[in-house]
Design an enzyme around this catalytic site. Sequence first.
Site, PDB file in Angstrom:
ATOM      1  N   CYS A 134       0.808  -1.224   0.000  1.00 33.65           N
ATOM      2  CA  CYS A 134       0.000   0.000   0.000  1.00 33.65           C
ATOM      3  C   CYS A 134       0.839   1.272   0.000  1.00 33.65           C
ATOM      4  O   CYS A 134       0.412   2.301  -0.548  1.00 33.65           O
ATOM      5  CB  CYS A 134      -0.956   0.004   1.191  1.00 33.65           C
ATOM      6  SG  CYS A 134      -0.184  -0.321   2.782  1.00 33.65           S
ATOM      7  N   HIS A 259      -2.679   6.792   3.340  1.00 35.66           N
ATOM      8  CA  HIS A 259      -1.254   7.037   3.533  1.00 35.66           C
ATOM      9  C   HIS A 259      -0.865   8.335   2.821  1.00 35.66           C
ATOM     10  O   HIS A 259      -1.380   8.637   1.740  1.00 35.66           O
ATOM     11  CB  HIS A 259      -0.417   5.906   2.927  1.00 35.66           C
ATOM     12  CG  HIS A 259      -0.517   4.601   3.638  1.00 35.66           C
ATOM     13  ND1 HIS A 259      -1.130   4.440   4.866  1.00 35.66           N
ATOM     14  CD2 HIS A 259      -0.031   3.358   3.309  1.00 35.66           C
ATOM     15  CE1 HIS A 259      -1.036   3.174   5.241  1.00 35.66           C
ATOM     16  NE2 HIS A 259      -0.380   2.504   4.309  1.00 35.66           N
TER      17      HIS A 259
END
Lengths: 356, 356
Positions: A134, A259
């Site tokens: 990710c 993120h």
Amino acid sequence: MSARDDRPTLAVVGATGAVGTVMLDILSTREDVWGEIRLLASPRSAGRRLTVRGEQVEVQAISPEAFDGVDVAMFDVPDDVSAEWAPVAASRGAVAVDNSGAFRMDDDVPLVVPEVNAAAARTRPRGIISNPNCTTLSMIVAMGALHRTYGLRELVVASYQAASGAGQAGIDTLHDQIAKVAADRELGTRAGDVRRAVGDLGPFPAPLALNVVPWAGSLKDGGWSSEELKVRNESRKILGLPDLRVNATCVRVPVVTTHSLAVHATFEREVSQHEAQAVLRDAAGVVLCDDPAAYEFPTPADAVGTDPTWVGRVRRSLDDPHSLDLFLCGDNLRKGAALNTAQIAEVVAAELTEGR
Amino acid sequence: MSARDDRPTLAVVGATGAVGTVMLDILSTREDVWGEIRLLASPRSAGRRLTVRGEQVEVQAISPEAFDGVDVAMFDVPDDVSAEWAPVAASRGAVAVDNSGAFRMDDDVPLVVPEVNAAAARTRPRGIISNPNCTTLSMIVAMGALHRTYGLRELVVASYQAASGAGQAGIDTLHDQIAKVAADRELGTRAGDVRRAVGDLGPFPAPLALNVVPWAGSLKDGGWSSEELKVRNESRKILGLPDLRVNATCVRVPVVTTHSLAVHATFEREVSQHEAQAVLRDAAGVVLCDDPAAYEFPTPADAVGTDPTWVGRVRRSLDDPHSLDLFLCGDNLRKGAALNTAQIAEVVAAELTEGR
């Protein structure tokens, strides 16, 4: 192909997890290229009914036979489960699209981000395609667009990673800790006071509420974390740049999902701020959000729940006309996991359909 | 010198602010080199009584005459107040030690971090010494030690800056927002849900609770923020490296106090992880906290309220034997502001005492 219609059959393995839940949501909103969608999970979850495309589907226990007739099998499960079951799915004729770390650096397994290297998905000697980590996925679409224009030479990355990167336990722990620190407005001023207040650390090695934690993953040689090495090795493989210089420091922050990354990128050719902004504005899968005079820059609170990579704070280095500094946000459960897996599966579905 | 004893007289200007409050605490715990300590503030705060060295001291209104007999005057006030009053203090014979940004890049004003360039404090044509910005101060002691060993060539910095960098309003806003988001465990999953929940943004351009905000300061040419340029310009001046390459991305995080930085540093000479760790372990003002196998690395929750710069995650680049990656934490109200100001004032006090 499915018996139900001539569209390919999809299996979702790990449908009941954090990423699997987002996956079912994504499958319900994207163009519907699938015939049957079969949900597989551990025997413990078998029999549960989940909603996909507006219909109730019963979860089946995973078994070799459960992959019979499956064209594409997505895996949103831990590394060891993928390592065991993805080859089984492949041996039964399915193309396995795996979101774990089990096969990403295998030379016989392509690592695919459709906006960057869709063609790599066609060569899969083991019948397995890997989905990147990710953190890599939160920047690689934007960096791929800049690489095509300028030729990437080096990346220095600092991450601001969300709690959900550690799964549902990470999310629950952050909410629990926020609730505990919310009661005391004196916290955060004396060493250890937050640590005492939050209690259970959950999956994190230090308090996450009112803190940042410079650690994700496991310890590797030289003091690097596994997460930092994933950013390096996966970026090199996806971009086809085996000698790309990459230094990453991965840090967890008290954000639920999405993120963020501060990236310092150096290129073969000279860059300009306005040209780089134009490249990013035109890139598929990227939204440029870059007008600091109007306080427009990406933040996780604004990017969460959306599909694109958000990019802003684009600046040319004052010391090196070959370098750019940027700030990026990407939903780690969507593009960072389920969405990219779905996109890879759709690339395979198109290939299977055209090959008939 | 003070009439009370032969030790120098100190004035603290801005004693009632966020940094001033920490300053009075610091003055009460360090070796006592001062005779009289005079507290000065705006007329609005005059008459308040504050505790210094265990004694009640009445705050006086700032005026030119208030500096008569003062040997060293510390300023913990906004830029415009320093710009007006530090020259007044100097004209009355005091050495002004200024924590604002008003004079830092003035060629006739030294910018001093005692562990790095204490000797620079002796040459002060305007009678003013500047204290660096809190973000620069959170790394410069450690980077100075590494520079003396290896010769610094380039810094790439990503910051994780605390709310208190925006003063008491920043602290209050973060606590208010944490209290608002604590009630809803579904927050942080849909774009804008945190923004709606937190309400007042206070001094920040976006929500800070459950978010990170890639902005601090004001907009400068090329999309750089003033905070990012301070890190560049001040690092160059303190280290005496006018051509040092510095690229910084400054990001606010939901931490009350203590700035953290991820730093990628490149040197003239080859580095080794273990040697760099030894250099940092031996450096004055630095604590090495670097055993990730035991989950030992610096975090703001553990470093807040302490004096040193905490350094960990020391790694040599896998691609360049001249580069190190590190993670640092420093209390932005202590070493980042009040402590360094106090240390500069003590350097001057020692000089005045030896010069008698």
